[in-house]
Design a protein around this motif. Structure first.
Motif, PDB file in Angstrom:
ATOM      1  N   ALA A 142     -60.973 -37.674 -31.571  1.00 58.02           N
ATOM      2  CA  ALA A 142     -60.230 -38.932 -31.454  1.00 58.02           C
ATOM      3  C   ALA A 142     -59.250 -39.081 -32.621  1.00 58.02           C
ATOM      4  O   ALA A 142     -58.114 -39.531 -32.425  1.00 58.02           O
TER       5      ALA A 142
ATOM      6  N   ASP B   1     -56.343 -36.727 -32.004  1.00 61.92           N
ATOM      7  CA  ASP B   1     -55.503 -37.114 -30.869  1.00 61.92           C
ATOM      8  C   ASP B   1     -54.896 -38.507 -31.000  1.00 61.92           C
ATOM      9  O   ASP B   1     -54.096 -38.924 -30.159  1.00 61.92           O
TER      10      ASP B   1
ATOM     11  N   LEU C 274     -56.601 -41.478 -31.030  1.00 66.34           N
ATOM     12  CA  LEU C 274     -57.299 -42.453 -30.191  1.00 66.34           C
ATOM     13  C   LEU C 274     -58.141 -43.395 -31.045  1.00 66.34           C
ATOM     14  O   LEU C 274     -59.368 -43.431 -30.975  1.00 66.34           O
TER      15      LEU C 274
ATOM     16  N   ALA D 180     -58.098 -45.563 -23.774  1.00 67.30           N
ATOM     17  CA  ALA D 180     -57.925 -44.321 -24.532  1.00 67.30           C
ATOM     18  C   ALA D 180     -57.633 -43.153 -23.601  1.00 67.30           C
ATOM     19  O   ALA D 180     -56.706 -42.376 -23.842  1.00 67.30           O
ATOM     20  N   GLN D 181     -58.403 -43.021 -22.531  1.00 65.75           N
ATOM     21  CA  GLN D 181     -58.189 -41.899 -21.617  1.00 65.75           C
ATOM     22  C   GLN D 181     -56.836 -42.003 -20.919  1.00 65.75           C
ATOM     23  O   GLN D 181     -56.101 -41.015 -20.828  1.00 65.75           O
TER      24      GLN D 181
ATOM     25  N   THR E 276     -54.149 -43.521 -21.971  1.00 66.70           N
ATOM     26  CA  THR E 276     -53.096 -43.269 -22.954  1.00 66.70           C
ATOM     27  C   THR E 276     -53.023 -41.793 -23.303  1.00 66.70           C
ATOM     28  O   THR E 276     -51.936 -41.213 -23.405  1.00 66.70           O
ATOM     29  N   TRP E 277     -54.182 -41.152 -23.479  1.00 68.38           N
ATOM     30  CA  TRP E 277     -54.228 -39.718 -23.800  1.00 68.38           C
ATOM     31  C   TRP E 277     -53.556 -38.916 -22.694  1.00 68.38           C
ATOM     32  O   TRP E 277     -52.738 -38.029 -22.965  1.00 68.38           O
TER      33      TRP E 277
ATOM     34  N   HIS F 211     -49.743 -39.605 -22.848  1.00 71.58           N
ATOM     35  CA  HIS F 211     -49.124 -39.089 -24.077  1.00 71.58           C
ATOM     36  C   HIS F 211     -49.085 -37.556 -24.097  1.00 71.58           C
ATOM     37  O   HIS F 211     -48.092 -36.968 -24.519  1.00 71.58           O
ATOM     38  N   TYR F 212     -50.179 -36.934 -23.692  1.00 68.13           N
ATOM     39  CA  TYR F 212     -50.278 -35.469 -23.746  1.00 68.13           C
ATOM     40  C   TYR F 212     -49.978 -34.821 -22.398  1.00 68.13           C
ATOM     41  O   TYR F 212     -50.181 -33.608 -22.239  1.00 68.13           O
TER      42      TYR F 212
ATOM     43  N   PHE G  17     -58.762 -34.005 -19.806  1.00 68.59           N
ATOM     44  CA  PHE G  17     -59.498 -34.913 -20.683  1.00 68.59           C
ATOM     45  C   PHE G  17     -60.979 -34.543 -20.715  1.00 68.59           C
ATOM     46  O   PHE G  17     -61.599 -34.515 -21.773  1.00 68.59           O
TER      47      PHE G  17
ATOM     48  N   ARG H 187     -61.587 -31.602 -22.848  1.00 67.59           N
ATOM     49  CA  ARG H 187     -61.457 -31.916 -24.278  1.00 67.59           C
ATOM     50  C   ARG H 187     -62.641 -32.743 -24.788  1.00 67.59           C
ATOM     51  O   ARG H 187     -63.163 -32.489 -25.863  1.00 67.59           O
ATOM     52  N   TYR H 188     -63.051 -33.754 -23.995  1.00 69.37           N
ATOM     53  CA  TYR H 188     -64.063 -34.700 -24.467  1.00 69.37           C
ATOM     54  C   TYR H 188     -65.420 -34.605 -23.765  1.00 69.37           C
ATOM     55  O   TYR H 188     -66.367 -35.253 -24.184  1.00 69.37           O
TER      56      TYR H 188
END
Length: 95
Positions: A40, A43, A45, A71-72, A74-75, A78-79, A86, A89-90
């Motif tokens: 986080a 990234d 977050l 958060a998810q 936006t991630w 953004h990415y 996601f 990654r998480y």
């Protein structure tokens, strides 16, 4: 890394969205758990929270799911990632 969450600044992210202007002196990792805080941070977050909202979130879970979903979303935007990206990654999805 600086937060990528739109609207995060020195004020409490939750107070601001509720119409108050309390300072947010504590940084909250929107995604947390084993090893996830580091990701986080990397990234962006994170959001600033006042101590009251930070305790409410960690002690009672207030707003937790809303911030995880934000958060998810936006991630992914953004990415330019997908839900599957996601999860890779998480290890979890909040959507």
């Amino acid at each position: 890394m600086k937060s990528i969450i739109p609207g995060d600044n020195e004020y409490c992210y939750l107070c601001k969205n509720l119409g108050f202007k309390n300072r947010g002196y504590e940084v909250h990792h929107m995604i947390f758990g084993t090893g996830r805080e580091k990701l986080a941070d990397e990234d962006g977050l994170t959001v600033h929270l006042c101590s009251l909202h930070h305790r409410m979130l960690h002690d009672r879970g207030d707003y937790k799911r809303d911030l995880q979903e934000k958060a998810q979303e936006t991630w992914m935007k953004h990415y330019n990632g997908t839900k599957e990206d996601f999860i890779r990654r998480y290890g979890i999805s909040y959507l």
